[in-house]
Design a protein around this motif. Structure first.
Motif, PDB file in Angstrom:
ATOM      1  N   ALA A  73       0.950  -1.108   0.176  1.00 40.18           N
ATOM      2  CA  ALA A  73       0.148  -0.094  -0.044  1.00 40.18           C
ATOM      3  C   ALA A  73       0.905   1.259   0.105  1.00 40.18           C
ATOM      4  N   GLU A 101       2.558   5.225  -7.647  1.00 38.94           N
ATOM      5  CA  GLU A 101       1.544   5.639  -8.520  1.00 38.94           C
ATOM      6  C   GLU A 101       1.100   7.214  -8.644  1.00 38.94           C
ATOM      7  N   HIS A 102       1.270   7.733  -7.454  1.00 43.21           N
ATOM      8  CA  HIS A 102       0.974   9.115  -7.075  1.00 43.21           C
ATOM      9  C   HIS A 102       1.939  10.243  -7.194  1.00 43.21           C
ATOM     10  N   SER A 143       2.445   1.640  -3.452  1.00 44.16           N
ATOM     11  CA  SER A 143       1.661   2.085  -4.402  1.00 44.16           C
ATOM     12  C   SER A 143       1.174   3.479  -4.239  1.00 44.16           C
ATOM     13  N   SER A 144       1.086   3.923  -3.151  1.00 42.71           N
ATOM     14  CA  SER A 144       0.864   5.529  -2.960  1.00 42.71           C
ATOM     15  C   SER A 144       1.921   6.296  -3.088  1.00 42.71           C
ATOM     16  N   ALA A 151      -3.570   5.777   3.703  1.00 41.32           N
ATOM     17  CA  ALA A 151      -3.390   4.467   3.463  1.00 41.32           C
ATOM     18  C   ALA A 151      -3.374   3.898   4.858  1.00 41.32           C
ATOM     19  N   GLU A 198      -9.526   2.770  -3.213  1.00 42.71           N
ATOM     20  CA  GLU A 198      -8.779   3.863  -3.270  1.00 42.71           C
ATOM     21  C   GLU A 198      -7.231   3.356  -4.124  1.00 42.71           C
ATOM     22  N   PHE A 199      -6.760   2.389  -4.100  1.00 46.23           N
ATOM     23  CA  PHE A 199      -5.758   1.737  -4.769  1.00 46.23           C
ATOM     24  C   PHE A 199      -6.117   0.654  -5.275  1.00 46.23           C
TER      25      PHE A 199
END
Length: 692
Positions: free
Chosen positions: A277, A284-285, A280-281, A331, A405-406
């Protein structure tokens, strides 16, 4: 012919980072094709791609096309002159069309007579005249799904174009491209050098941009610099190392003209959140690289790449730390909130979510998959109850806050939440393994429960969609059935599972009540077996080997694989071609005489020639030898043994007339050949292998 270096640069607003490399490669290949089609010779070609520019440099480009000899044939000599030797209207008309007088024409002698011809040399066009059109053509051919317009311009491109550099040697090629006049002025970094820069010659291009403009024009150079810088920063923290995903590296490279890697920190409390998580945060962002220790455990560090060289890097780092903190806090909040509810309590939340209009909701699919997974688990000596349980929970994480969200964390978070709920280990693992393999070459499920759920989920989709007459067509495959079919085959073959596609699809079909196709099972099985072809071609196994096995339509993927390997090995044997040819000959004879309806019973009293007696004895001996090999699936050993028949078969066809006048003898010989062929057919139809 003189040669010069050439440069074209298209200056734009920031280009889409994920498409930059593709656009650059397409621009270069399209332009080079144009040069080739125009007959222009050239040397080394270099591509440049940065956020605000696409460029190509061509070394040693010829100044002009080569001259070309032209020959146009006119009327026959007999028709070109009258009886007095004067030019006819046909000749004068041809001469006028060529822009010459009749006396300037030549004659051409051929086997069919003499002809009037016009010969000349067509001078090649100057490269400077051709270049603008070639650039325009290449830009028009770029893979841009949706083009945009800007200002009052009629030109369309992926982003607004602001300048065009077009140089041949030290000369500007005057033209108008994308609605803009060409020149030799580029632009530097948006902040470090917000001004125009002169490119005197093509070979000075990247030097001027680097030394004066704070721009590294080479995509490869920037990527290498980013990789080296990111790795060096991680090493400063002792045993730490940065995890560099190639796709992320390419995207970051496409976002920066003057990359400067910087190391940032986040609070250790966030490490309580699953690493996936956090990654990914950040990835991706924020386009950050995460950092791990020597054991692969995540550290509270990240590396960002700034697109400028700050006088106070700490301020840039501080700004990024402030940005990432609320992302990670979100997250952590989602993770804490989700764990307050069990996955089981979320099952009913799947009822309103439509899987497919005619196939029901995700809850309906879960019920079907659970029933199928239980049967598959029984067939592979797994744990049926655990497979059923895992399948019912498999999609529940889709309604969790974290996955909403993800979305890329589906399955991954399911496993975490299942373990938090106290589910058995294999049930928890199956919630992630259900999606494996996610792509070509990806890992496979390691637990039998995971295999059962992964297979059941894919088979349910395949049978269901084929059953309502919605198979993939052309490039249209919204449910990813091609990928699902390959996943089924890989799992069964590589995990060596004793499953039959026919049986599994029949189990899946029995769970539906709304299918409109009378028999969805056969087309699904055929579709999956067809996927084997490309699978084996990628491994260098010829299509003829696949076709030989496919002709027998074995529906157990592991059995199909074993046959393929056996036939591929057999194909390398010295006897293979001769036996393939013999099988083809036998097949043709048998088809003409009734095919599969023929008997295999050989009457030894009707055997006359020594060659046919020898073949009958050899076939009997081989049948005794290979029957147990076939029974245990040892096709390789069986075919190797059958290869010993080559000389006996050759002698039979040399010495024996199969179609004897005596009906009983003829039928007996056909039975012998039928028995011979059926031995091979227990593996594959080797008559389909190359024979020369």
């Amino acid at each position: 012919m003189a040669k010069q270096d050439f440069l074209v640069e298209i200056g734009t607003e920031e280009l889409p980072p994920k498409a930059l490399k593709t656009l650059s490669d397409a621009f270069t290949s399209g332009f080079c094709k144009g040069l080739d089609d125009a007959g222009l010779s050239y040397g080394k070609v270099e591509s440049f791609a940065a956020p605000r520019r696409l460029a190509i440099r061509v070394h040693g480009l010829a100044d002009a096309q080569p001259d070309k000899a032209v020959e146009k044939r006119g009327p026959a000599v007999k028709a070109a002159f009258d009886d007095a030797g004067n030019p006819t209207r046909a000749l004068t008309g041809f001469a006028n069309s060529a822009g010459v007088t009749p006396d300037q024409l030549d004659t051409l002698e051929t086997e069919k007579g003499a002809w009037v011809v016009y010969r000349t040399v067509e001078q090649g066009r100057a490269t400077a005249e051709l270049i603008p059109e070639l650039v325009e053509q290449s830009l028009a051919g770029l893979p841009i799904p949706k083009r945009m317009r800007w200002g009052a311009h009629k030109a369309e491109f992926v982003r607004p174009v602001h300048w065009i550099v077009l140089l041949l040697g030290n000369k500007i090629i005057d033209a108008n491209i994308m609605g803009l006049p060409t020149g030799n002025e580029t632009r530097g970094h948006r902040f470090h050098c917000p001004k125009e820069l002169i490119i005197p010659t093509p070979d000075a291009y990247e030097v001027v941009l680097r030394e004066e403009g704070y721009v590294l024009a080479s995509f490869e150079e920037r990527r290498d610099k980013i990789r080296a810088g990111v790795e060096a920063l991680a090493r400063e923290k002792g045993d730490a190392q940065a995890v560099i995903d190639d796709d992320l590296l390419d995207e970051v490279t496409a976002l920066n003209e003057w990359p400067v890697p910087l190391l940032g920190h986040f609070e250790e409390r966030f490490l309580e959140v699953p690493a996936e998580a956090l990654i990914s945060s950040m990835k991706e962002h924020q386009k950050y690289f995460h950092v791990v220790n020597k054991d692969g455990r995540m550290l509270p560090l990240f590396i960002t790449v700034a697109n400028l060289e700050s006088k106070d890097p700490s301020q840039v780092v501080s700004g990024n730390e402030k940005v990432i903190r609320p992302r990670l806090a979100d997250a952590a909040f989602f993770y804490d909130t989700d764990r307050k509810h069990t996955l089981e309590s979320r099952i009913d939340a799947l009822k309103p979510i439509v899987f497919q209009e005619k196939l029901g909701s995700l809850h309906d699919k879960s019920v079907r998959v659970a029933a199928l997974a239980k049967k598959i688990a029984e067939a592979i000596d797994g744990k049926p109850e655990n497979a059923e349980r895992a399948a019912m929970l498999a999609k529940t994480d889709l309604v969790s806050e974290m996955v909403l969200e993800f979305t890329d964390l589906q399955g991954i978070m399911g496993e975490y939440y299942a373990r938090n709920d106290g589910e058995p280990d294999d049930v928890a693992a199956a919630l992630n393994e259900q999606y494996m393999p996610r792509f070509a070459g990806d890992d496979l499920p390691q637990t039998l429960t995971g295999c059962a759920v992964a297979l059941a989920d894919r088979l349910d989709s395949l049978v269901g969609l084929f059953g309502i007459d919605q198979p993939p067509s052309g490039t249209r495959d919204p449910f990813g059935l091609r990928r699902s079919a390959l996943g089924v085959l890989r799992i069964i073959v590589e995990r060596e599972l004793p499953l039959d596609l026919q049986t599994c699809c029949e189990w899946a079909a029995a769970n539906f009540t709304s299918l409109t196709v009378e028999d969805p099972v056969t087309p699904v099985v055929d579709y999956m077996l067809d996927r084997f072809r490309a699978h084996y071609e990628e491994q260098g196994i010829g299509a003829e080997v696949y076709l030989a096995v496919h002709a027998r339509r074995p529906t157990r993927p592991l059995d199909f694989e074993q046959r393929i390997r056996a036939v591929e090995a057999f194909r390398q044997l010295p006897a293979a071609q001769a036996l393939a040819a013999a099988n083809k000959r036998v097949s043709n004879i048998l088809v003409k005489q009734g095919g599969e309806g023929l008997s295999e019973r050989v009457d030894s009293s009707l055997l006359q020639d020594a060659a046919e007696k020898a073949l009958a004895e050899a076939v009997d001996a081989q049948a005794d030898k290979v029957t147990p090999l076939f029974a245990r699936g040892d096709y390789g050993a069986a075919l190797t043994s059958l290869a010993d028949l080559r000389e006996t078969v050759d002698r039979f066809f040399d010495d024996v007339m199969v179609m004897a006048d005596d009906t009983a003898i003829r039928n007996n010989r056909l039975a012998l050949l039928n028995r011979l062929r059926n031995l091979f057919l227990q593996v594959a139809d080797i008559s389909l292998l190359p024979t020369g």
